[in-house]
Design an enzyme around this catalytic site. Structure first.
Site, PDB file in Angstrom:
ATOM      1  CG  HIS A 124     -41.498  24.824 -33.854  1.00 35.81           C
ATOM      2  ND1 HIS A 124     -40.766  25.969 -33.798  1.00 35.81           N
ATOM      3  CD2 HIS A 124     -41.283  24.271 -33.181  1.00 35.81           C
ATOM      4  CE1 HIS A 124     -39.981  25.826 -32.816  1.00 35.81           C
ATOM      5  NE2 HIS A 124     -40.173  24.668 -32.167  1.00 35.81           N
ATOM      6  CG  ASP A 161     -40.965  25.763 -26.788  1.00 40.35           C
ATOM      7  OD1 ASP A 161     -41.820  24.567 -26.209  1.00 40.35           O
ATOM      8  OD2 ASP A 161     -40.097  25.550 -27.256  1.00 40.35           O
ATOM      9  CG  HIS A 163     -37.456  24.440 -29.505  1.00 42.98           C
ATOM     10  ND1 HIS A 163     -37.872  23.558 -28.691  1.00 42.98           N
ATOM     11  CD2 HIS A 163     -35.996  23.757 -30.152  1.00 42.98           C
ATOM     12  CE1 HIS A 163     -37.101  22.646 -28.799  1.00 42.98           C
ATOM     13  NE2 HIS A 163     -36.190  22.411 -29.278  1.00 42.98           N
ATOM     14  CG  ASP A 248     -38.922  22.778 -24.724  1.00 44.10           C
ATOM     15  OD1 ASP A 248     -39.256  24.164 -24.333  1.00 44.10           O
ATOM     16  OD2 ASP A 248     -39.423  22.645 -26.134  1.00 44.10           O
TER      17      ASP A 248
HETATM   18 ZN   LIG Z   1     -39.814  23.630 -27.842  1.00 40.95          ZN
END
Ligand SMILES: [Zn+2]
Length: 343
Positions: A124, A161, A163, A248
């Site tokens: 990120h 991931d 996200h 995750d």
């Molecule tokens: Zn994540």
């Protein structure tokens, strides 16, 4: 098969207290690898700190010096989700440097492939700011390093991931040398990653987003890998494959709402390993991003090493999610295939 492991206790010194992204993730994973007898089969690759010039391939000098001075003042919050301790700057330099060591040793053939177990995570992190537990974008820096130091022209980054790796996408959005493929829950943090985000300018088509509806699991992820990633990777012909591995998307990770299992992750990793063998002499480097259920993280990390070592048995002590029939996937994957001109 010589499989590299990048790890150093400095990664535990990024002290986030009772934050979900904390040092226990790596403490438990390392002891699990030891107990399972995996660690002794790996080639230890000690990390080095990344140089400021190396960080500057992705980040602004102002942001780098801001992080450094914040650590010197004792740390604190970089954004509403991302906290630093006094040692976090040093840990972050070693996290980025750990990826550089892994890439270098794979490119030189000292190991066949590797996994960098680093913190803080990176995908990120933006050019000029921290986001979502990430300080520097470790894998993006490593991709730039591979392109410049080893004169590569094509690097594939796969990111599973849960996200969207907005920092990585942003770093290479107009860069035709990096194919960025991401599967992620959508809509979800950080808000980006719809299928129509495909790159721009010379990089048009080299950003591939596979958003996932909450509740989808192994079957949908494997179809995304087999039917979208595999043909696009063959078309792109990468010289190196880098993987942002976050765990995750597991059904037992309460950060998100996906239903992947440890075995499902292992099947995706197997596909990546086969692609690397077919397309780029097996050159494959994984790094740890998210994953917050400690049992899931430990067993998923072990499964990555089992895949890399060529062990055929994958233990899944957490088990599979109950099967549910979910609607809408066929239309969804066809839309993504259409955008990327897959048959
Ligand atoms: Zn994540």
């Amino acid at each position: 098969m010589k499989v590299g492991l990048v790890y150093d206790p400095i990664y535990l010194e990024h002290d986030t207290g009772d934050h979900v992204e904390n040092s226990r993730r790596l403490v438990e994973a390392m002891s699990y690898l030891k107990e399972a007898g995996i660690e002794e089969k790996l080639t230890c690759l000690p990390p080095r700190p990344a140089l400021v010039e190396e960080l500057e391939m992705i980040h602004t000098p102002e942001y780098i010096s801001y992080v450094k001075s914040k650590a010197e003042k004792g740390g604190g919050w970089l954004d509403p989700d991302t906290v630093m301790s006094p040692k976090s700057y040093e840990a972050a330099l070693y996290a980025a440097g750990g990826l550089l060591v892994a890439v270098e040793e794979v490119m030189k053939g000292k190991v066949d492939n590797g996994f960098a177990l680093v913190r803080p995570p990176g995908h990120h992190a933006m050019r000029d700011r921290a986001m979502g537990f990430c300080i520097f974008n470790n894998l993006a820096i490593a991709a730039k390093f591979a392109l410049s130091k080893f004169n590569l022209n094509r690097v594939l980054i796969a990111d599973f991931d849960v996200h969207h790796g907005n920092g990585t996408q942003d770093a290479f959005y107009s860069d035709p040398q990096v194919l960025y493929f991401s599967t992620h829950q959508y809509p979800f943090y950080p808000g980006t990653g719809w299928m129509d985000e495909t790159g721009m300018g010379e990089g048009e088509g080299t950003t591939v987003n596979f958003p996932m509806a909450a509740g989808w699991g192994d079957g949908e992820y494997l179809r995304a890998f087999n039917e979208v990633l595999v043909p696009l990777a063959r078309r792109f012909q990468p010289q190196l494959i880098l993987v942002s591995a976050g765990f995750d998307a597991h059904w037992a990770d309460h950060m998100a709402m996906m239903r992947v299992s440890v075995k499902g992750f292992a099947q995706m990793e197997m596909i990546l390993k086969e692609l690397a063998a077919e397309l780029c002499q097996g050159r494959l480097v994984f790094t740890l991003e998210g994953g917050y259920n400690l049992r899931v993280v430990s067993s998923s990390i072990k499964a990555v090493f089992d895949v890399l070592l060529g062990n055929s048995e994958i233990d899944d002590p957490v088990g599979e999610a109950e099967v549910r029939k979910l609607e809408g996937f066929d239309e969804h994957i066809e839309a993504i295939k259409g955008i990327h001109h897959i048959r």
